[in-house]
Structures are given as C-alpha cells and as structure tokens.
Design a protein around this motif. Structure first.
Motif, PDB file in Angstrom:
ATOM      1  N   THR A 130       0.707  -1.239   0.043  1.00  0.00           N
ATOM      2  CA  THR A 130      -0.065   0.015   0.127  1.00  0.00           C
ATOM      3  C   THR A 130       0.930   1.366   0.121  1.00  0.00           C
ATOM      4  N   SER A 132       0.650   5.690   0.737  1.00  0.00           N
ATOM      5  CA  SER A 132      -0.056   6.958   1.095  1.00  0.00           C
ATOM      6  C   SER A 132      -0.654   7.631  -0.047  1.00  0.00           C
ATOM      7  N   GLY A 133      -1.778   8.075   0.163  1.00  0.00           N
ATOM      8  CA  GLY A 133      -2.441   9.173  -0.810  1.00  0.00           C
ATOM      9  C   GLY A 133      -1.454  10.434  -1.145  1.00  0.00           C
ATOM     10  N   HIS A 134      -0.543  10.463  -0.205  1.00  0.00           N
ATOM     11  CA  HIS A 134       0.451  11.697  -0.337  1.00  0.00           C
ATOM     12  C   HIS A 134       1.550  11.342  -1.216  1.00  0.00           C
ATOM     13  N   ARG A 138       1.788   5.990  -8.029  1.00  0.00           N
ATOM     14  CA  ARG A 138       0.608   5.419  -7.983  1.00  0.00           C
ATOM     15  C   ARG A 138       0.647   3.971  -8.505  1.00  0.00           C
ATOM     16  N   GLY A 215     -10.604   5.871   0.324  1.00  0.00           N
ATOM     17  CA  GLY A 215      -9.644   6.423  -0.658  1.00  0.00           C
ATOM     18  C   GLY A 215      -8.600   7.332   0.233  1.00  0.00           C
ATOM     19  N   ARG A 216      -8.295   6.780   1.392  1.00  0.00           N
ATOM     20  CA  ARG A 216      -7.230   7.386   1.944  1.00  0.00           C
ATOM     21  C   ARG A 216      -5.929   6.890   1.869  1.00  0.00           C
ATOM     22  N   ILE A 217      -5.780   5.566   1.239  1.00  0.00           N
ATOM     23  CA  ILE A 217      -4.554   5.107   0.741  1.00  0.00           C
ATOM     24  C   ILE A 217      -4.711   4.378  -0.408  1.00  0.00           C
ATOM     25  N   ARG A 218      -3.654   3.873  -0.964  1.00  0.00           N
ATOM     26  CA  ARG A 218      -3.954   3.400  -2.287  1.00  0.00           C
ATOM     27  C   ARG A 218      -2.963   1.849  -2.245  1.00  0.00           C
TER      28      ARG A 218
END
Length: 323
Positions: A130, A132-134, A138, A215-218
């Motif tokens: 996984t 972070s969204g930051h 991607r 949608g907080r992490i990918r």
C-alpha cells in the motif's frame, strides 16, 4: 483379598487421574472463553477476531472475550497462552508470525509447534503493498523507479515477522534498497500512512479494507498469485512485474499444549457453526478473509509445512535472525 496385578493397578490409577480432565472437557465451556490477540487493537488480527467473536459466542453458548496483549512481534501474548492451563478457556489467534518467530527472534520463550495445540486454521488472506495518498507513485513501477533513483530514502512499514518477510522479499526481487520501519501493530502503520508520515506499507486486506474504501490510501499490488475478489482492480505483484512473488498470510486458533482433543474438536465445530451465520460470514468476507477452515489435525500438518518453509527461507538468506 487377592493382590491386584501391577499392570491393572497402573491402569486404574491412570484412569482415575484422567477422569477429572475428561469430566472438565465434557462440561466445557462453563464460563467465558478468552481469545488472545498478540497485537495492538485495530490491526488485521484484532479486526478479524472481533468480527468472528459474536458468532463464536452464539455457537459456544458462552461469552467470548477478546484480549489484546501486544509486544515482541506477538511473542508476549503467545507466551501467555503457552503457559496457561490447557482447559480451553484461554486461546490464541495468531498469524504466520507464530511459526516464523523462531527463525527471526532470539530466545523465543516457547516452541511454536511443541507448546501449542492446533485448533483451527481460520482464514488465509493476501497481503497488500500500500501507498499513502500523499506519495507521488501510483503503481509498483513508479515505486520501483523512485526507489532506484534514490536508494534508502523510501520507507515501508511492517508490523510482524511475516509482513516483514513480504516487504523484504519485494525489495530483493525488484533489486531496490528501501528502509524497513517496524511498528507494534497495523493500526499505527495505517495512521501514519493516512497522514502521509509513511510513504508505503505492507498490510493485510483485513486491516486496510476500510481505508482503501475511503480512498485514504492506495493499494499497489496483492501478494498472492491471483487477484483478490475484494479488490479485483488491484494487480498481483507478479502482474506488476515482480516475477516469482507469491505469499499469503493466515490466521489460526491455538490452545496450550495438552488441550483435550474433545475441546479442540468442539472449538473447531463452533468455528464452522459461527461461519454459517450469514452476518458473521458477510462481515469476514467483507474485510477480505478467505474462510478455508482446517480441522486440528489438518492445521498440525499445515504448521509443519509452514515451519519447513521458514527453514528454507532462513537457509537461503531471505530472513535473518535479529541480534
């Protein structure tokens, strides 16, 4: 009165000593059953056990209490169960780290196969890489490119020995240098991942499910050879270019050595009944659990095979013992 033959006397004494144990096993459970989770609250194991506990309580006809005893990669909680009375009232639910700890930790205060009684394999599950969204990457290719461009600048969070193995196997297979950051449980990993303090992490589907849905992490990839139905759009690591990557986590229930076979059998039957409850089953499959339950004898064979795997991994340098 004629003397009783020695063999008959010994048999009678053995039967007399065993009688109280048999009686207790037949009366079990007569009070609440406690399930030890050897990790922090909010992690994958904790979420799984709490999702199962209500259904298990109904199947047993007794209260089922979940106790978190984190620390030492699960060894603190595991030792408490290993030293407990084998009466079926204190049990352990652990991950693959249970067996693996003997090969990565110095001076583990118990032997994972000898000091525990197998009860049931509860679930297998894929692990996730996984981000972070930051984080700027991607997908797996983007992460690998960034790690190769700046060696040892990208961290990955881990919470137990099996998840550590998953992360280090990845870095070895793709040929990058990243920094492993160990945590006491999945919940603090996910907190830092969501906040952007940690760029990547390895998690169970169970622990990560709610954060992915929000949608907080990918999710960059799953560790098994096939995709998980929970995340059908997330590629396997093999599909993402990591040749040969195939690894799954698991949850199992164990008791102290000497747990009566009758109690282990009733626990296994109660697990099966709990999973027949539509609400319990929906709750568990909804967080990514693959509910392929094994009985005590089958779990014993499974654990021996897992032990052999870590012997080979240690020999091949894929895991190393901490100093």
């Amino acid at each position: 009165m004629p003397a009783i033959p020695r063999r008959a006397a010994l048999a009678a004494l053995s039967a007399a000593l065993a009688a109280p144990r048999v009686a207790r096993a037949q009366a079990w459970p007569s009070r609440p059953v406690r399930l030890v989770v050897p990790y922090a609250p909010g992690g994958g194991t904790d979420i799984f056990v709490r999702a199962m506990s209500d259904g298990l309580a109904q199947a047993l006809g007794q209260t089922v209490l979940v106790e978190n005893r984190p620390g030492a990669n699960g060894a603190i909680g595991s030792e408490a169960v290993a030293r407990a009375e084998p009466d079926g009232y204190l049990l352990l639910v652990d991950t693959g780290s249970h067996v693996m700890n003997s090969y990565v930790m110095p001076n583990v205060p118990y032997q994972p196969l000898r000091d525990f009684s197998p009860v049931a394999l509860l679930s297998r599950y894929p692990l996730l890489l996984t981000a972070s969204g930051h984080a700027p990457f991607r997908d797996v290719q983007g992460l690998v490119a960034a790690a190769k461009a700046a060696p040892r600048t990208i961290g990955f969070g881990t919470s137990d020995a099996a998840i550590s193995y998953a992360g280090n196997l990845f870095t070895r297979l793709v040929g990058v240098e990243m920094v492993e950051i160990p945590y006491r449980g999945a919940a603090p990993i996910l907190n830092d991942l969501v906040a952007g303090h940690l760029p990547t992490a390895w998690n169970s589907t169970v622990a990560a499910a709610q954060h992915l849905a929000a949608g907080r992490i990918r999710a960059l990839g799953v560790t098994t050879a096939t995709r998980t139905p929970l995340l059908p759009d997330v590629p396997t690591l093999q599909e993402a270019g990591v040749t040969g990557y195939d690894f799954a986590g698991w949850y199992a229930m164990l008791g102290p050595a000497g747990l009566p076979a009758a109690v282990a059998g009733r626990l296994h039957a109660a697990v099966l009944r709990a999973l027949e409850d539509p609400r319990t089953r929906e709750r568990l499959t909804g967080i990514g659990a693959d509910l392929g339950v094994l009985a005590p004898a089958e779990l014993a064979s499974f654990l021996r095979e897992d032990d052999a795997r870590w012997v080979r991994a240690s020999r091949d340098g894929l895991i190393t013992r901490a100093q």
